[in-house]
Design an enzyme around this catalytic site. Structure first.
Site, PDB file in Angstrom:
ATOM      1  CB  THR A 541      34.536  41.033  85.604  1.00  0.00           C
ATOM      2  OG1 THR A 541      35.396  41.482  86.667  1.00  0.00           O
ATOM      3  CG2 THR A 541      33.336  40.309  86.198  1.00  0.00           C
ATOM      4  CE  LYS A 565      45.074  39.537  81.546  1.00  0.00           C
ATOM      5  NZ  LYS A 565      43.644  39.471  81.141  1.00  0.00           N
ATOM      6  CB  ALA A 597      44.378  31.283  78.674  1.00  0.00           C
ATOM      7  CG  LEU A 599      49.643  28.465  78.208  1.00  0.00           C
ATOM      8  CD1 LEU A 599      50.545  29.443  77.465  1.00  0.00           C
ATOM      9  CD2 LEU A 599      49.827  27.056  77.643  1.00  0.00           C
ATOM     10  N   GLY A 650      36.528  38.758  66.544  1.00  0.00           N
ATOM     11  CA  GLY A 650      36.435  38.769  68.005  1.00  0.00           C
ATOM     12  C   GLY A 650      37.731  38.403  68.701  1.00  0.00           C
ATOM     13  CE  LYS A 668      47.375  38.694  79.345  1.00  0.00           C
ATOM     14  NZ  LYS A 668      47.252  38.144  77.970  1.00  0.00           N
TER      15      LYS A 668
END
Length: 803
Positions: A541, A565, A597, A599, A650, A668
């Site tokens: 989520t 995050k 994602a 990586l 999107g 991040k």
């Protein structure tokens, strides 16, 4: 008391058996301890046994005591000679000779209990003195501390340290020692209030370590011995026995109560009233696993350990019709530290049957006879029995494990089977027999079954649905590869969810279902009663509210895989609290899907740090949305038109300002900086948002109608860069010196940040090893497939840890 984070490390006699062992312990102290830590030691090898032999022979006036004593002194002398050089060796040779003369004088006089204790104390004193000197010789500053200077305890068979008297003495001593030095402390010995030497009885050194940690408010105690920890059975008897990486304090207490030798109940008692964690490790193979005794491990119910005692004795007490007498006796025995391993009440003949080890049997029989004499109850001692037990949280309520236990015993003449009041053990007492075949058979039956891993998914949107499809396709392969059973036990979306511990079909829950609203208190209570060996929560989520529950999830012993995050980028205090809760309760928190994602960014940083590298700088393009926008923004189409196109496809958040503000990039950057070992706060980041003040607080729909207001500023930035033959990119950067910035930057066309595929992320990691030429990781940084794949990759990593 000092507020520094002290750790206590305890080394038993087997860890100090000879000179090579002392050197190995010195290496362990160099690697696993810090200045200010407390090192508790037992007497070297069989020193205490040899001192007992000397005392017994001297008490019998047997002249052989001199030869035994000479041999012991020679052993200590040789240890000093093999380990120390120069002045340090001479100092300890001189001290040993003084001790030898003092002991000889004591042996020539009458040997009362206090004199015997004084002589026995030399074993620990020699070990502590020698190890301290050895550490100093290896440039590890150390002082020697005699525990009799602070431990105060009454004389008795199993003395308990007087906390009220001991704690201020220890605080005063610690205050006088430099925090740059380690303290090597004697185990096993104390003084009474009159100054007499007291020995702390069976397992006294382990008890010394945990009691010292409690008094010093240490955060952790590690007991180093010749075994790596607690196994699912005695590995000397069951070859397939597995080391348990974690066990709850309640389970450890139950294991010690039924007579297992690996831990004694007295050693655990200080853990219940202090913050310390306990770890068991082998000094011979320090890298080959360990057992953590955690305050709570909320895994599934059932047996975790099969334990056996080949020889126990029974005490039968026939009492009158007053049932309270049996309870009074049990309370009395517990108060005098003679609690039985197990007991059975035979109401038909009004008999209380108590079970004891051979070591405690005589003392217990005397105590019971003395108590029973007041009521004229009949007491009978019975020898020649064995004990077999299962230990684990709620094992007596676990139908399958209870059934297997009774089934294994069905052909044997069992005297009785008793379930502990805590439900954490099932104990069978039977006439003495060879237990090894039964042990191996029961262990094989119980633990050859694959572990049952429950999974609860939070987030049933695009990425959640993609992960469910991936999980359905790969589950069978994973189960076979890791010998596990993976059971989808819950799925939750925005409207609520469904829980079924029997298992949900991942393909079925892809379809609409009737969810029940989430009441977190009720859900957490239900989760705490899950039936699995391990439970894993998967958070896909973007809910900050859900991240607030991470500490409670950790306290339930649940593992967590997160693409969310918020916790990783929260205030440092909360982030550290979450990390600490997972450490304290034996859980894993994996969050490689939070950045890049699929990586391998965080995993690469972790690998470098684990190998000894230091991260100096991290920079890159962290947003797939902004990557797409600036790859296409060349001036031919207004920026606002590109943004609308990305929104329609999107590629942005429902409100594109989530992307344009840079807050997602900041989260991040915080996660990566913390993974690199730097506790960066959001307030330390210079964040340059692409959303002007005039557009920040208006509704999302209005923003989309006014989005053209971005064009003039963006066109100016592009024109300035193109005049220099450059392109613009939205870049995040963190450096070791604490500089952290996010915003637009210009780059030459050949720069790694300039030539990306749309939606690609790129991360440049500079370290001591990758200094002139940074490690660059590039690839898709957004998309349901790659993010779901990153979550699945974390699940595979967790399965490898749990299998």
């Amino acid at each position: 008391m000092s507020t520094m984070q002290r750790h206590v490390h305890k080394f038993g006699g087997s860890s100090l058996a000879d000179a090579s062992c002392f050197l190995r312990v010195c290496e362990i102290i160099a690697k696993y301890t810090q200045p200010g830590d407390l090192i508790v030691v037992s007497a070297a090898g069989k020193t205490t046994n040899r001192l007992l032999d000397v005392l017994e022979l001297a008490a019998e006036h047997d002249p052989a005591f001199e030869a035994v004593f000479d041999s012991l002194c020679s052993f200590q002398h040789d240890l000093i000679g093999e380990l120390l050089k120069g002045d340090l060796a001479e100092q300890l040779f001189s001290a040993l000779e003084s001790d030898r003369m003092a002991i000889s004088r004591m042996l020539s006089n009458s040997l009362d209990e206090f004199t015997r204790n004084e002589i026995l104390s030399f074993g620990e004193r020699w070990s502590a003195r020698l190890l301290s000197a050895l550490l100093n010789q290896h440039a590890l500053e150390s002082d020697y501390l005699d525990s009799r200077e602070f431990f105060v305890a009454p004389y008795g068979a199993q003395p308990q340290v007087d906390v009220a008297l001991s704690q201020p003495k220890l605080a005063a001593l610690l205050a006088t020692h430099k925090v740059s030095k380690r303290l090597v402390v004697t185990g096993f010995i104390a003084r009474d209030i009159d100054g007499h030497t007291i020995t702390l009885g069976r397992n006294g050194s382990d008890y010394s370590a945990t009691e010292l940690a409690a008094l010093a408010d240490a955060s952790a105690t590690t007991i180093w011995s010749d075994v790596a920890g607690i196994f699912s059975a005695d590995p000397r008897r069951v070859r397939e026995a597995q080391l348990l990486d974690k066990i709850s304090l309640a389970e450890a207490a139950e294991l010690s109560r039924i007579g297992a030798s690996v831990l004694h109940a007295r050693s655990l008692e200080p853990l219940f009233r202090s913050r310390q964690k306990l770890t068991l490790r082998s000094s011979y193979t320090p890298e080959e696993g360990m057992t953590q005794v955690l305050r709570s491990v909320q895994g599934g119910l059932g047996a975790r350990i099969v334990s056996a005692l080949d020889e126990v004795s029974l005490i039968d007490v026939q009492y009158d019709a007053n049932e309270s007498h049996s309870s009074t006796l049990l309370e009395h025995l517990k108060a005098i530290q003679l609690q039985p391993l197990s007991y059975s009440k035979r109401r038909d003949c009004q008999t209380l049957r108590l079970v004891y080890t051979q070591e405690l049997y005589s003392r217990a029989l005397s105590a019971v006879e003395h108590w029973a004499s007041a009521y004229q109850f009949h007491v009978q001692g019975l020898s020649g029995y064995s004990l077999l037990a299962l230990v684990g949280r709620g094992v007596s309520e676990h139908r399958e494990h209870s059934h297997l236990f009774y089934q294994a015993l069905c052909s044997l003449p069992v005297t009785f089977v008793q379930s502990a009041d805590s439900t954490h053990s099932l104990v069978a007492v039977l006439p003495k027999t060879t237990l090894d075949p039964l042990l191996n058979e029961l262990h094989q039956t119980l633990f050859s079954q694959p572990k049952r891993i429950g999974l609860m998914l939070f987030g049933k949107g695009n990425i959640g649905q993609q992960w469910l499809e991936l999980f359905a396709a790969q589950r069978e392969v994973m189960e076979q590869r890791y010998h596990l059973r993976l059971i989808l036990a819950g799925v939750f979306g925005r409207q609520g969810g469904v829980v079924d511990f029997h298992g949900l079909d991942p393909k079925s829950v892809l379809q609409p279902f009737n969810p029940k609203p989430v009441v977190w208190s009720q859900l957490l209570e239900r989760v705490s009663e899950h039936p699995f060996d391990e439970l894993v929560a998967i958070d896909i989520t973007a809910s900050e509210e859900l991240s607030f529950y991470y500490p409670q999830v950790a306290q339930l012993g649940v593992h967590l895989i997160s693409a969310n995050k918020y916790a990783g980028s929260a205030k440092v205090e909360f982030y550290q609290h979450v990390c600490q809760q997972f450490r304290d309760h034996g859980g894993q928190w994996l969050y490689n899907a939070t950045v890049g994602a699929g990586l391998p960014v965080q995993s690469s940083i972790k690998m470098l740090r684990d190998a000894g590298d230091e991260i100096r700088e991290i920079s890159g393009i962290f947003s797939g949305t902004l990557s797409w926008l600036f790859q296409h923004f060349d001036g031919s189409v207004p920026f606002s038109q590109l943004l609308k196109k990305a929104w329609q496809q999107g590629l942005t958040e429902p409100d594109p300002r989530e992307d344009l503000s840079g807050q997602d990039v900041a989260r991040k950057l915080l996660i990566l900086a913390r993974e690199a070992g730097y506790l960066l706060e959001n307030s330390q980041i210079q964040l340059h948002s692409l959303v002007p003040q005039s557009l920040q607080d208006i509704p999302a729909d209005e923003f989309m109608t006014r989005v053209a207001e971005l064009d003039e500023f963006m066109a100016e930035q592009l024109k300035a860069a193109q005049s220099q033959g450059q392109v613009i990119r939205y870049v995040a950067k963190f450096a070791k010196d604490g500089v952290a910035e996010i915003g637009l930057q210009s780059f030459d066309a050949h720069h790694p940040f300039a030539n990306l595929r749309p939606c690609d992320n790129v991360f440049a990691i500079q370290s001591n090893w990758y200094c002139e030429n940074p490690l660059v990781i590039q690839g898709p940084g957004a998309g349901r497939e790659v993010t779901a794949g990153a979550v699945q990759s974390d699940l595979v990593s967790l399965c490898q840890l749990l299998c």
